[in-house]
Design a protein around this motif. Structure first.
Motif, PDB file in Angstrom:
ATOM      1  N   GLN A  13     -62.131 -31.818  -1.399  1.00 34.77           N
ATOM      2  CA  GLN A  13     -60.817 -31.327  -0.986  1.00 34.77           C
ATOM      3  C   GLN A  13     -60.789 -29.814  -0.818  1.00 34.77           C
ATOM      4  O   GLN A  13     -59.809 -29.265  -0.284  1.00 34.77           O
ATOM      5  CB  GLN A  13     -59.756 -31.761  -1.996  1.00 34.77           C
ATOM      6  CG  GLN A  13     -59.596 -33.265  -2.126  1.00 34.77           C
ATOM      7  CD  GLN A  13     -59.432 -33.957  -0.786  1.00 34.77           C
ATOM      8  OE1 GLN A  13     -58.599 -33.580   0.028  1.00 34.77           O
ATOM      9  NE2 GLN A  13     -60.246 -34.986  -0.557  1.00 34.77           N
ATOM     10  N   SER A  14     -61.846 -29.132  -1.240  1.00 35.81           N
ATOM     11  CA  SER A  14     -61.935 -27.692  -0.980  1.00 35.81           C
ATOM     12  C   SER A  14     -62.011 -27.397   0.512  1.00 35.81           C
ATOM     13  O   SER A  14     -61.906 -26.236   0.933  1.00 35.81           O
ATOM     14  CB  SER A  14     -63.142 -27.085  -1.697  1.00 35.81           C
ATOM     15  OG  SER A  14     -64.350 -27.631  -1.215  1.00 35.81           O
ATOM     16  N   GLN A  15     -62.157 -28.441   1.332  1.00 39.26           N
ATOM     17  CA  GLN A  15     -62.144 -28.252   2.783  1.00 39.26           C
ATOM     18  C   GLN A  15     -60.863 -27.555   3.248  1.00 39.26           C
ATOM     19  O   GLN A  15     -60.884 -26.843   4.260  1.00 39.26           O
ATOM     20  CB  GLN A  15     -62.298 -29.602   3.499  1.00 39.26           C
ATOM     21  CG  GLN A  15     -61.238 -30.639   3.193  1.00 39.26           C
ATOM     22  CD  GLN A  15     -59.971 -30.497   4.008  1.00 39.26           C
ATOM     23  OE1 GLN A  15     -59.973 -29.885   5.072  1.00 39.26           O
ATOM     24  NE2 GLN A  15     -58.881 -31.062   3.519  1.00 39.26           N
TER      25      GLN A  15
ATOM     26  N   PRO B 135     -49.741 -33.727   2.323  1.00 42.51           N
ATOM     27  CA  PRO B 135     -49.748 -33.839   0.850  1.00 42.51           C
ATOM     28  C   PRO B 135     -50.308 -35.146   0.315  1.00 42.51           C
ATOM     29  O   PRO B 135     -50.748 -35.194  -0.836  1.00 42.51           O
ATOM     30  CB  PRO B 135     -48.257 -33.687   0.492  1.00 42.51           C
ATOM     31  CG  PRO B 135     -47.688 -32.860   1.586  1.00 42.51           C
ATOM     32  CD  PRO B 135     -48.407 -33.312   2.817  1.00 42.51           C
ATOM     33  N   PHE B 136     -50.315 -36.205   1.124  1.00 46.80           N
ATOM     34  CA  PHE B 136     -50.880 -37.466   0.639  1.00 46.80           C
ATOM     35  C   PHE B 136     -52.364 -37.327   0.319  1.00 46.80           C
ATOM     36  O   PHE B 136     -52.897 -38.082  -0.499  1.00 46.80           O
ATOM     37  CB  PHE B 136     -50.669 -38.579   1.672  1.00 46.80           C
ATOM     38  CG  PHE B 136     -49.262 -39.109   1.717  1.00 46.80           C
ATOM     39  CD1 PHE B 136     -48.819 -40.043   0.795  1.00 46.80           C
ATOM     40  CD2 PHE B 136     -48.370 -38.666   2.675  1.00 46.80           C
ATOM     41  CE1 PHE B 136     -47.514 -40.528   0.821  1.00 46.80           C
ATOM     42  CE2 PHE B 136     -47.063 -39.134   2.718  1.00 46.80           C
ATOM     43  CZ  PHE B 136     -46.639 -40.066   1.790  1.00 46.80           C
ATOM     44  N   SER B 137     -53.045 -36.369   0.963  1.00 52.96           N
ATOM     45  CA  SER B 137     -54.478 -36.196   0.694  1.00 52.96           C
ATOM     46  C   SER B 137     -54.735 -35.765  -0.748  1.00 52.96           C
ATOM     47  O   SER B 137     -55.842 -35.935  -1.263  1.00 52.96           O
ATOM     48  CB  SER B 137     -55.073 -35.162   1.661  1.00 52.96           C
ATOM     49  OG  SER B 137     -54.516 -33.882   1.421  1.00 52.96           O
ATOM     50  N   LEU B 138     -53.704 -35.214  -1.419  1.00 50.79           N
ATOM     51  CA  LEU B 138     -53.871 -34.821  -2.815  1.00 50.79           C
ATOM     52  C   LEU B 138     -54.085 -36.024  -3.721  1.00 50.79           C
ATOM     53  O   LEU B 138     -54.575 -35.881  -4.848  1.00 50.79           O
ATOM     54  CB  LEU B 138     -52.644 -34.040  -3.291  1.00 50.79           C
ATOM     55  CG  LEU B 138     -52.385 -32.684  -2.622  1.00 50.79           C
ATOM     56  CD1 LEU B 138     -51.105 -32.075  -3.166  1.00 50.79           C
ATOM     57  CD2 LEU B 138     -53.545 -31.742  -2.826  1.00 50.79           C
ATOM     58  N   LEU B 139     -53.716 -37.216  -3.242  1.00 50.07           N
ATOM     59  CA  LEU B 139     -53.873 -38.423  -4.053  1.00 50.07           C
ATOM     60  C   LEU B 139     -55.280 -39.019  -3.933  1.00 50.07           C
ATOM     61  O   LEU B 139     -55.655 -39.869  -4.739  1.00 50.07           O
ATOM     62  CB  LEU B 139     -52.841 -39.478  -3.634  1.00 50.07           C
ATOM     63  CG  LEU B 139     -51.372 -39.097  -3.790  1.00 50.07           C
ATOM     64  CD1 LEU B 139     -50.474 -40.188  -3.217  1.00 50.07           C
ATOM     65  CD2 LEU B 139     -51.039 -38.849  -5.257  1.00 50.07           C
ATOM     66  N   ILE B 140     -56.043 -38.585  -2.933  1.00 47.95           N
ATOM     67  CA  ILE B 140     -57.375 -39.165  -2.709  1.00 47.95           C
ATOM     68  C   ILE B 140     -58.294 -38.971  -3.916  1.00 47.95           C
ATOM     69  O   ILE B 140     -58.948 -39.924  -4.363  1.00 47.95           O
ATOM     70  CB  ILE B 140     -58.006 -38.594  -1.418  1.00 47.95           C
ATOM     71  CG1 ILE B 140     -57.196 -39.039  -0.197  1.00 47.95           C
ATOM     72  CG2 ILE B 140     -59.463 -39.040  -1.291  1.00 47.95           C
ATOM     73  CD1 ILE B 140     -57.625 -38.392   1.102  1.00 47.95           C
ATOM     74  N   PRO B 141     -58.376 -37.755  -4.502  1.00 45.79           N
ATOM     75  CA  PRO B 141     -59.229 -37.611  -5.689  1.00 45.79           C
ATOM     76  C   PRO B 141     -58.796 -38.489  -6.856  1.00 45.79           C
ATOM     77  O   PRO B 141     -59.637 -38.922  -7.650  1.00 45.79           O
ATOM     78  CB  PRO B 141     -59.099 -36.117  -6.038  1.00 45.79           C
ATOM     79  CG  PRO B 141     -58.701 -35.464  -4.768  1.00 45.79           C
ATOM     80  CD  PRO B 141     -57.835 -36.449  -4.068  1.00 45.79           C
ATOM     81  N   LEU B 142     -57.489 -38.737  -6.977  1.00 43.72           N
ATOM     82  CA  LEU B 142     -57.020 -39.617  -8.052  1.00 43.72           C
ATOM     83  C   LEU B 142     -57.636 -41.002  -7.901  1.00 43.72           C
ATOM     84  O   LEU B 142     -58.132 -41.596  -8.871  1.00 43.72           O
ATOM     85  CB  LEU B 142     -55.494 -39.698  -8.035  1.00 43.72           C
ATOM     86  CG  LEU B 142     -54.849 -40.632  -9.062  1.00 43.72           C
ATOM     87  CD1 LEU B 142     -55.168 -40.167 -10.476  1.00 43.72           C
ATOM     88  CD2 LEU B 142     -53.334 -40.699  -8.862  1.00 43.72           C
TER      89      LEU B 142
ATOM     90  N   GLY C  34     -54.285 -25.448  -7.127  1.00 44.55           N
ATOM     91  CA  GLY C  34     -54.463 -24.566  -5.977  1.00 44.55           C
ATOM     92  C   GLY C  34     -54.067 -25.237  -4.674  1.00 44.55           C
ATOM     93  O   GLY C  34     -53.414 -24.635  -3.813  1.00 44.55           O
ATOM     94  N   LEU C  35     -54.450 -26.501  -4.505  1.00 38.80           N
ATOM     95  CA  LEU C  35     -54.067 -27.245  -3.308  1.00 38.80           C
ATOM     96  C   LEU C  35     -52.554 -27.419  -3.230  1.00 38.80           C
ATOM     97  O   LEU C  35     -51.947 -27.287  -2.159  1.00 38.80           O
ATOM     98  CB  LEU C  35     -54.751 -28.613  -3.306  1.00 38.80           C
ATOM     99  CG  LEU C  35     -56.258 -28.624  -3.040  1.00 38.80           C
ATOM    100  CD1 LEU C  35     -56.846 -29.999  -3.336  1.00 38.80           C
ATOM    101  CD2 LEU C  35     -56.555 -28.242  -1.597  1.00 38.80           C
ATOM    102  N   ALA C  36     -51.926 -27.718  -4.381  1.00 36.93           N
ATOM    103  CA  ALA C  36     -50.478 -27.907  -4.399  1.00 36.93           C
ATOM    104  C   ALA C  36     -49.748 -26.612  -4.055  1.00 36.93           C
ATOM    105  O   ALA C  36     -48.772 -26.612  -3.301  1.00 36.93           O
ATOM    106  CB  ALA C  36     -50.041 -28.422  -5.767  1.00 36.93           C
ATOM    107  N   VAL C  37     -50.230 -25.487  -4.599  1.00 37.63           N
ATOM    108  CA  VAL C  37     -49.619 -24.193  -4.279  1.00 37.63           C
ATOM    109  C   VAL C  37     -49.751 -23.905  -2.792  1.00 37.63           C
ATOM    110  O   VAL C  37     -48.808 -23.445  -2.136  1.00 37.63           O
ATOM    111  CB  VAL C  37     -50.277 -23.069  -5.113  1.00 37.63           C
ATOM    112  CG1 VAL C  37     -49.895 -21.686  -4.581  1.00 37.63           C
ATOM    113  CG2 VAL C  37     -49.877 -23.195  -6.577  1.00 37.63           C
ATOM    114  N   ASN C  38     -50.919 -24.200  -2.236  1.00 43.29           N
ATOM    115  CA  ASN C  38     -51.143 -23.957  -0.813  1.00 43.29           C
ATOM    116  C   ASN C  38     -50.192 -24.777   0.056  1.00 43.29           C
ATOM    117  O   ASN C  38     -49.700 -24.311   1.087  1.00 43.29           O
ATOM    118  CB  ASN C  38     -52.596 -24.297  -0.465  1.00 43.29           C
ATOM    119  CG  ASN C  38     -52.916 -24.046   0.990  1.00 43.29           C
ATOM    120  OD1 ASN C  38     -52.651 -22.983   1.520  1.00 43.29           O
ATOM    121  ND2 ASN C  38     -53.475 -25.045   1.640  1.00 43.29           N
TER     122      ASN C  38
END
Length: 296
Positions: A94-96, A243-250, A278-282
């Motif tokens: 997700q650092s992409q 924002p749904f991509s934030l759930l992928i690592p979960l 960091g992703l959420a802040v971005n």
């Protein structure tokens, strides 16, 4: 977003989250570069016979195929083959988002907002913690290859921006036709690095499990995942879909724990928390500040 489209977005999250465990299963029997070639052969055929290729310059097909397909998955498959835990790979990849910011600033001259810089610093701290914890459970080479995969995904995102400048096109058809690019480079890399003997042996003992992994990667992660994702992006603003991509690592971390008993160390948890913050802040900080200023 209506319940039906919300369900589709969550389906993509699950498909892409489970994808990392499938990769680990696939590279257990098939060399990583050969696995990449088979994935995109199956993704392209027979779909190319059912869809018309969008009218775009050949260079965009080549750039997309070589970056987001060959570059990303050659590094990612190799990272997991070297022992990178599938759950951590789903997180580090997700650092992409931040590589995309960096490349957009360098190549598209886009400026950064303060919230983006703050998110980048938090995520960099998280990645540093994860990298610092390398050892038997996470080889440093696997971590670095995953970062390289994230940078290739980001480069593909810049190519996608260039594609968008040509006007509305069938993005799903573009993904399908761009899948014709990776097989030959993957086969060439496999021949030169993995060797003909390894390829012949892998194909000779190609099992139902191997086929299931290739089929999932081609039809599930590539065609279904990207097909639904591009459909959602065509219907809703990107800031509602991204924002749904934030759930992928979960999903990736949970699958890795359930299937492979991948245990995280305390530094992994701390690094994961910083990266996700960091992703959420971005994604959300600018909108939250605008909302706060708009309140009476």
């Amino acid at each position: 977003m209506p319940p039906r489209d919300l369900a589709l977005a969550l389906l993509v999250v699950v498909v892409w989250g489970v994808n990392f465990a499938v990769i680990k299963t696939g590279v257990a029997e098939v060399p990583p570069l050969l696995l990449g070639a088979l994935r995109f052969m199956l993704a392209a055929c027979p779909a190319v016979f059912l869809l018309r290729a969008p009218k775009l310059p050949l260079r965009l097909y080549l750039a997309y195929g070589l970056s987001i397909s060959v570059g990303q998955f050659a590094f990612l498959f190799t990272a997991i083959h070297l022992g990178m835990p599938s759950g951590l790979a789903s997180l580090v990849l997700q650092s992409q988002a931040f590589f995309t910011m960096l490349f957009a600033a360098l190549w598209l001259k886009e400026s950064w907002r303060r919230s983006q810089l703050a998110g980048l610093i938090l995520a960099a701290g998280g990645l540093a913690l994860i990298g610092w914890s390398h050892g038997a459970s996470m080889p440093l080479a696997g971590f670095l290859f995953t970062l390289a995969a994230a940078s290739m995904w980001a480069a593909g995102n810049i190519v996608t921006r260039a594609v968008a400048r040509h006007g509305p096109i069938n993005q799903f058809a573009f993904v399908v036709w761009a899948s014709l690019v990776p097989p030959l480079p993957f086969f060439a890399l496999s021949l030169s690095i993995e060797g003909p003997a390894v390829i012949v042996e892998a194909l000779a003992r190609f099992s139902l499990q191997s086929f299931a992994a290739v089929a999932y990667l081609a039809w599930g992660a590539t065609l279904l995942g990207y097909g639904l994702w591009t459909r959602l992006l065509s219907r809703y603003p990107a800031n509602q879909v991204a924002p749904f991509s934030l759930l992928i690592p979960l999903v990736g971390l949970t699958t890795g724990w359930l299937v492979f008993d991948e245990a995280l160390q305390p530094l992994h948890y701390a690094g994961a928390a910083l990266l996700m913050l960091g992703l959420a802040v971005n994604l959300f900080a600018t909108r939250l500040l605008a909302w706060a200023k708009a309140r009476p």
